[in-house]
Design a protein around this motif. Structure first.
Motif, PDB file in Angstrom:
ATOM      1  N   ASP A   1     -35.807  43.390 -39.526  1.00  0.00           N
ATOM      2  CA  ASP A   1     -35.750  42.316 -40.502  1.00  0.00           C
ATOM      3  C   ASP A   1     -36.415  41.043 -39.975  1.00  0.00           C
ATOM      4  O   ASP A   1     -36.238  40.669 -38.804  1.00  0.00           O
ATOM      5  CB  ASP A   1     -34.294  41.992 -40.859  1.00  0.00           C
ATOM      6  N   ASN A   2     -37.160  40.380 -40.840  1.00  0.00           N
ATOM      7  CA  ASN A   2     -37.759  39.092 -40.514  1.00  0.00           C
ATOM      8  C   ASN A   2     -36.848  37.976 -41.003  1.00  0.00           C
ATOM      9  O   ASN A   2     -36.437  37.969 -42.173  1.00  0.00           O
ATOM     10  CB  ASN A   2     -39.128  38.958 -41.179  1.00  0.00           C
ATOM     11  N   VAL A   3     -36.540  37.064 -40.104  1.00  0.00           N
ATOM     12  CA  VAL A   3     -35.677  35.933 -40.441  1.00  0.00           C
ATOM     13  C   VAL A   3     -36.330  34.653 -39.925  1.00  0.00           C
ATOM     14  O   VAL A   3     -37.169  34.683 -39.026  1.00  0.00           O
ATOM     15  CB  VAL A   3     -34.264  36.080 -39.830  1.00  0.00           C
ATOM     16  N   CYS A   4     -35.931  33.525 -40.485  1.00  0.00           N
ATOM     17  CA  CYS A   4     -36.433  32.251 -39.980  1.00  0.00           C
ATOM     18  C   CYS A   4     -35.731  31.907 -38.663  1.00  0.00           C
ATOM     19  O   CYS A   4     -34.546  32.204 -38.484  1.00  0.00           O
ATOM     20  CB  CYS A   4     -36.189  31.138 -40.999  1.00  0.00           C
ATOM     21  N   PRO A   5     -36.440  31.278 -37.727  1.00  0.00           N
ATOM     22  CA  PRO A   5     -35.792  30.857 -36.480  1.00  0.00           C
ATOM     23  C   PRO A   5     -34.809  29.721 -36.740  1.00  0.00           C
ATOM     24  O   PRO A   5     -34.923  29.000 -37.731  1.00  0.00           O
ATOM     25  CB  PRO A   5     -36.963  30.405 -35.609  1.00  0.00           C
ATOM     26  N   ALA A   6     -33.864  29.559 -35.833  1.00  0.00           N
ATOM     27  CA  ALA A   6     -32.786  28.590 -36.036  1.00  0.00           C
ATOM     28  C   ALA A   6     -33.296  27.158 -36.153  1.00  0.00           C
ATOM     29  O   ALA A   6     -32.701  26.332 -36.853  1.00  0.00           O
ATOM     30  CB  ALA A   6     -31.785  28.687 -34.891  1.00  0.00           C
ATOM     31  N   ASP A   7     -34.405  26.830 -35.459  1.00  0.00           N
ATOM     32  CA  ASP A   7     -34.915  25.466 -35.523  1.00  0.00           C
ATOM     33  C   ASP A   7     -35.832  25.225 -36.711  1.00  0.00           C
ATOM     34  O   ASP A   7     -36.273  24.100 -36.950  1.00  0.00           O
ATOM     35  CB  ASP A   7     -35.619  25.088 -34.214  1.00  0.00           C
ATOM     36  N   HIS A   8     -36.145  26.272 -37.458  1.00  0.00           N
ATOM     37  CA  HIS A   8     -36.912  26.161 -38.711  1.00  0.00           C
ATOM     38  C   HIS A   8     -36.228  27.068 -39.732  1.00  0.00           C
ATOM     39  O   HIS A   8     -36.750  28.109 -40.118  1.00  0.00           O
ATOM     40  CB  HIS A   8     -38.366  26.585 -38.505  1.00  0.00           C
ATOM     41  N   PRO A   9     -35.031  26.675 -40.181  1.00  0.00           N
ATOM     42  CA  PRO A   9     -34.171  27.601 -40.925  1.00  0.00           C
ATOM     43  C   PRO A   9     -34.475  27.765 -42.405  1.00  0.00           C
ATOM     44  O   PRO A   9     -33.909  28.646 -43.055  1.00  0.00           O
ATOM     45  CB  PRO A   9     -32.784  26.986 -40.746  1.00  0.00           C
TER      46      PRO A   9
ATOM     47  N   HIS B   1     -49.686  18.792 -37.166  1.00  0.00           N
ATOM     48  CA  HIS B   1     -49.797  19.390 -38.499  1.00  0.00           C
ATOM     49  C   HIS B   1     -49.306  20.835 -38.525  1.00  0.00           C
ATOM     50  O   HIS B   1     -49.612  21.572 -39.459  1.00  0.00           O
ATOM     51  CB  HIS B   1     -51.237  19.294 -39.025  1.00  0.00           C
ATOM     52  N   LYS B   2     -48.502  21.211 -37.531  1.00  0.00           N
ATOM     53  CA  LYS B   2     -48.013  22.589 -37.441  1.00  0.00           C
ATOM     54  C   LYS B   2     -46.543  22.685 -37.039  1.00  0.00           C
ATOM     55  O   LYS B   2     -45.849  23.616 -37.449  1.00  0.00           O
ATOM     56  CB  LYS B   2     -48.846  23.376 -36.414  1.00  0.00           C
ATOM     57  N   SER B   3     -46.068  21.749 -36.205  1.00  0.00           N
ATOM     58  CA  SER B   3     -44.759  21.915 -35.574  1.00  0.00           C
ATOM     59  C   SER B   3     -43.588  21.939 -36.540  1.00  0.00           C
ATOM     60  O   SER B   3     -42.511  22.435 -36.197  1.00  0.00           O
ATOM     61  CB  SER B   3     -44.533  20.802 -34.541  1.00  0.00           C
ATOM     62  N   HIS B   4     -43.767  21.397 -37.738  1.00  0.00           N
ATOM     63  CA  HIS B   4     -42.690  21.410 -38.716  1.00  0.00           C
ATOM     64  C   HIS B   4     -42.568  22.763 -39.413  1.00  0.00           C
ATOM     65  O   HIS B   4     -41.624  23.000 -40.161  1.00  0.00           O
ATOM     66  CB  HIS B   4     -42.880  20.308 -39.756  1.00  0.00           C
ATOM     67  N   MET B   5     -43.533  23.663 -39.144  1.00  0.00           N
ATOM     68  CA  MET B   5     -43.538  25.002 -39.729  1.00  0.00           C
ATOM     69  C   MET B   5     -43.486  26.052 -38.618  1.00  0.00           C
ATOM     70  O   MET B   5     -43.893  25.798 -37.488  1.00  0.00           O
ATOM     71  CB  MET B   5     -44.796  25.219 -40.568  1.00  0.00           C
ATOM     72  N   ALA B   6     -42.981  27.241 -38.947  1.00  0.00           N
ATOM     73  CA  ALA B   6     -42.920  28.345 -37.977  1.00  0.00           C
ATOM     74  C   ALA B   6     -43.001  29.668 -38.718  1.00  0.00           C
ATOM     75  O   ALA B   6     -42.652  29.762 -39.905  1.00  0.00           O
ATOM     76  CB  ALA B   6     -41.625  28.279 -37.160  1.00  0.00           C
TER      77      ALA B   6
ATOM     78  N   ARG C   1     -58.450  37.597 -45.091  1.00  0.00           N
ATOM     79  CA  ARG C   1     -57.069  37.320 -45.491  1.00  0.00           C
ATOM     80  C   ARG C   1     -56.363  36.716 -44.292  1.00  0.00           C
ATOM     81  O   ARG C   1     -56.515  37.181 -43.164  1.00  0.00           O
ATOM     82  CB  ARG C   1     -56.360  38.607 -45.933  1.00  0.00           C
ATOM     83  N   PHE C   2     -55.581  35.677 -44.535  1.00  0.00           N
ATOM     84  CA  PHE C   2     -54.881  35.010 -43.430  1.00  0.00           C
ATOM     85  C   PHE C   2     -53.597  34.392 -43.971  1.00  0.00           C
ATOM     86  O   PHE C   2     -53.599  33.750 -45.020  1.00  0.00           O
ATOM     87  CB  PHE C   2     -55.785  33.926 -42.829  1.00  0.00           C
ATOM     88  N   GLN C   3     -52.499  34.608 -43.246  1.00  0.00           N
ATOM     89  CA  GLN C   3     -51.182  34.188 -43.720  1.00  0.00           C
ATOM     90  C   GLN C   3     -50.679  32.950 -42.987  1.00  0.00           C
ATOM     91  O   GLN C   3     -50.952  32.750 -41.799  1.00  0.00           O
ATOM     92  CB  GLN C   3     -50.181  35.333 -43.533  1.00  0.00           C
ATOM     93  N   ALA C   4     -49.930  32.140 -43.710  1.00  0.00           N
ATOM     94  CA  ALA C   4     -49.392  30.885 -43.178  1.00  0.00           C
ATOM     95  C   ALA C   4     -47.947  31.065 -42.723  1.00  0.00           C
ATOM     96  O   ALA C   4     -47.249  31.971 -43.176  1.00  0.00           O
ATOM     97  CB  ALA C   4     -49.461  29.798 -44.258  1.00  0.00           C
ATOM     98  N   PRO C   5     -47.462  30.196 -41.860  1.00  0.00           N
ATOM     99  CA  PRO C   5     -46.039  30.202 -41.517  1.00  0.00           C
ATOM    100  C   PRO C   5     -45.217  29.846 -42.750  1.00  0.00           C
ATOM    101  O   PRO C   5     -45.675  29.117 -43.627  1.00  0.00           O
ATOM    102  CB  PRO C   5     -45.929  29.134 -40.429  1.00  0.00           C
ATOM    103  N   SER C   6     -43.997  30.356 -42.810  1.00  0.00           N
ATOM    104  CA  SER C   6     -43.197  30.172 -44.028  1.00  0.00           C
ATOM    105  C   SER C   6     -41.785  29.660 -43.768  1.00  0.00           C
ATOM    106  O   SER C   6     -40.948  29.666 -44.666  1.00  0.00           O
ATOM    107  CB  SER C   6     -43.115  31.493 -44.805  1.00  0.00           C
ATOM    108  N   CYS C   7     -41.520  29.208 -42.546  1.00  0.00           N
ATOM    109  CA  CYS C   7     -40.202  28.667 -42.221  1.00  0.00           C
ATOM    110  C   CYS C   7     -40.352  27.186 -41.869  1.00  0.00           C
ATOM    111  O   CYS C   7     -41.196  26.815 -41.049  1.00  0.00           O
ATOM    112  CB  CYS C   7     -39.587  29.434 -41.052  1.00  0.00           C
ATOM    113  N   TRP C   8     -39.557  26.367 -42.473  1.00  0.00           N
ATOM    114  CA  TRP C   8     -39.684  24.911 -42.389  1.00  0.00           C
ATOM    115  C   TRP C   8     -38.497  24.326 -41.644  1.00  0.00           C
ATOM    116  O   TRP C   8     -37.373  24.834 -41.738  1.00  0.00           O
ATOM    117  CB  TRP C   8     -39.768  24.360 -43.806  1.00  0.00           C
ATOM    118  N   ASP C   9     -38.742  23.198 -40.936  1.00  0.00           N
ATOM    119  CA  ASP C   9     -37.642  22.566 -40.201  1.00  0.00           C
ATOM    120  C   ASP C   9     -36.714  21.768 -41.108  1.00  0.00           C
ATOM    121  O   ASP C   9     -35.642  21.329 -40.674  1.00  0.00           O
ATOM    122  CB  ASP C   9     -38.163  21.694 -39.057  1.00  0.00           C
ATOM    123  N   GLY C  10     -37.112  21.547 -42.359  1.00  0.00           N
ATOM    124  CA  GLY C  10     -36.267  20.820 -43.299  1.00  0.00           C
ATOM    125  C   GLY C  10     -36.292  19.318 -43.113  1.00  0.00           C
ATOM    126  O   GLY C  10     -35.647  18.582 -43.861  1.00  0.00           O
ATOM    127  N   THR C  11     -37.059  18.850 -42.135  1.00  0.00           N
ATOM    128  CA  THR C  11     -37.036  17.440 -41.761  1.00  0.00           C
ATOM    129  C   THR C  11     -38.314  16.693 -42.090  1.00  0.00           C
ATOM    130  O   THR C  11     -38.282  15.592 -42.650  1.00  0.00           O
ATOM    131  CB  THR C  11     -36.757  17.310 -40.249  1.00  0.00           C
TER     132      THR C  11
END
Length: 359
Positions: free
Chosen positions: A270-278, A255-260, A238-248
């Motif tokens: 609480d888990n929240v998206c980072p400001a640069d990948h909101p 193939h990774k930097s647009h996700m976090a 089992r392996f999980q992917a990043p789920s926060c996107w830069d919107g851009t």
């Protein structure tokens, strides 16, 4: 369109990003009894030419594929909605084919990759684009999911071991505010993990869940030397992917930097998206089962040792259907199957009909 960050020419940038992924390796014996001694197995992994060609979705070949429209003005949600233990649905997709192709890392260059096992869209190959995948034939239970899912092929010696039947690909909330999750944008693609990661990097990767499992053995960073030789035992990961996107961007050169991955809000759990990948998107989780057990000493991935596991996702869902599943199951706080039905909450109904289509 917002200007892209300062960019190197595509070939130089690709070379810089993948330089560490070059070189031929030989699988060495593991340092302890929990690791598979596969010294006799050689592999090429990513020992191949650097990508010199852009995707058909990337006409200028710089590696950046802008989203149209871009999602701007989003602030990561710090809300805490009513607690629900589950907020997910499954995309159950079967294996379609295998090939030494990777339309994300090596677009338009068949045979440049190590061997991959593909699920979902039956047409996925080195030349795949958003347009070629969208609306295509799929082995996923929901006909609207024409996405491409792929991972390095698993071998026992030189024999390929393919997962049998529908595999479980979860779409979950990766953030505490599950009501803030929105559907993937059409054409989004990314790579999860790294074929060149070390065992320690794999073990401490944000996507690591329980590592390689078989029988009662869990949290293995490499494929175990043996598994119980019983019909009910398979090798699982089992392996999980990043789920926060830069919107851009739908893709970036690595193939990774647009996700976090989400981050922990200070002073809370609480888990929240980072400001640069909101932008909160569904969190993909591969839960794969390979029909192999007993002596595992010659079991390995096309990319190398077990800790080289990684996978790719290329979104080609029909938009209305994906939105219905996300809204009903993730935002709705349900534990859904591939129809969007939660058997513990029958009163909520299902997002799709008995043919796995929108009613």
């Amino acid at each position: 369109m917002r200007p892209s960050p300062q960019r190197l020419p595509a070939l130089l940038l690709g070379t810089a990003l993948l330089a560490t992924a070059l070189g031929v390796g030989t699988l060495a014996s593991a340092g302890d009894s929990g690791e598979a001694p596969t010294a006799a197995v050689t592999y090429t992994g990513h020992a191949m030419a650097v990508s010199t060609q852009g995707s058909g979705d990337d006409p200028d070949g710089d590696g950046y594929i802008p989203a149209v429209p871009q999602v701007t003005g989003v602030t990561p949600s710090t809300n805490t909605p009513p607690p629900r233990y589950f907020h997910e649905f499954q995309a159950n997709c079967s294996v379609t084919h295998t090939a030494a192709d990777d339309p994300i890392v090596y677009p338009g260059q068949p045979g440049k990759s190590h061997d991959h096992t593909f699920m979902g869209n039956t047409s996925t190959d080195a030349g795949s684009t958003t347009a070629s995948l969208y609306g295509g034939t799929t082995t996923c239970k929901a006909p609207a999911d024409a996405s491409g899912y792929w991972m390095p092929s698993l071998y026992k010696g030189d024999r390929k071991i393919l997962p049998v039947g529908p595999q479980t690909i979860y779409y979950k909330a990766g953030v505490t505010d599950y009501t803030s999750v929105r559907p993937f944008p059409k054409g989004l693609r990314f790579v999860v993990g790294d074929p060149m990661q070390s065992a320690d990097q794999f073990r401490h990767h944000r996507g690591f869940v329980e590592g390689w499992e078989c029988g009662d053995s869990y949290f293995n960073t490499d494929i175990p030397t043996s598994c119980p030789d019983r019909a009910d035992v398979q090798l699982n990961i089992r392996f999980q992917a990043p789920s926060c996107w830069d919107g851009t961007y739908l893709d970036t050169p690595d193939h990774k930097s647009h996700m976090a991955y989400p981050v922990v809000k200070p002073g809370t759990n609480d888990n929240v998206c980072p400001a640069d990948h909101p932008v909160a998107l569904p969190m993909i989780e591969f839960k794969m089962a390979f029909p192999v057990n007993g002596d595992m000493s010659q079991v390995h991935l096309a990319s190398g040792r077990g800790y080289s596991f990684h996978y790719d996702f290329f979104n080609a869902w029909e938009e209305r259907t994906l939105k219905a599943m996300v809204d009903h199951c993730i935002v709705g706080g349900l534990q859904c199957d591939a129809r969007g039905y939660d058997q513990t909450h029958p009163e909520a109904g299902a997002a799709l009909d008995t043919d796995y289509r929108l009613p």
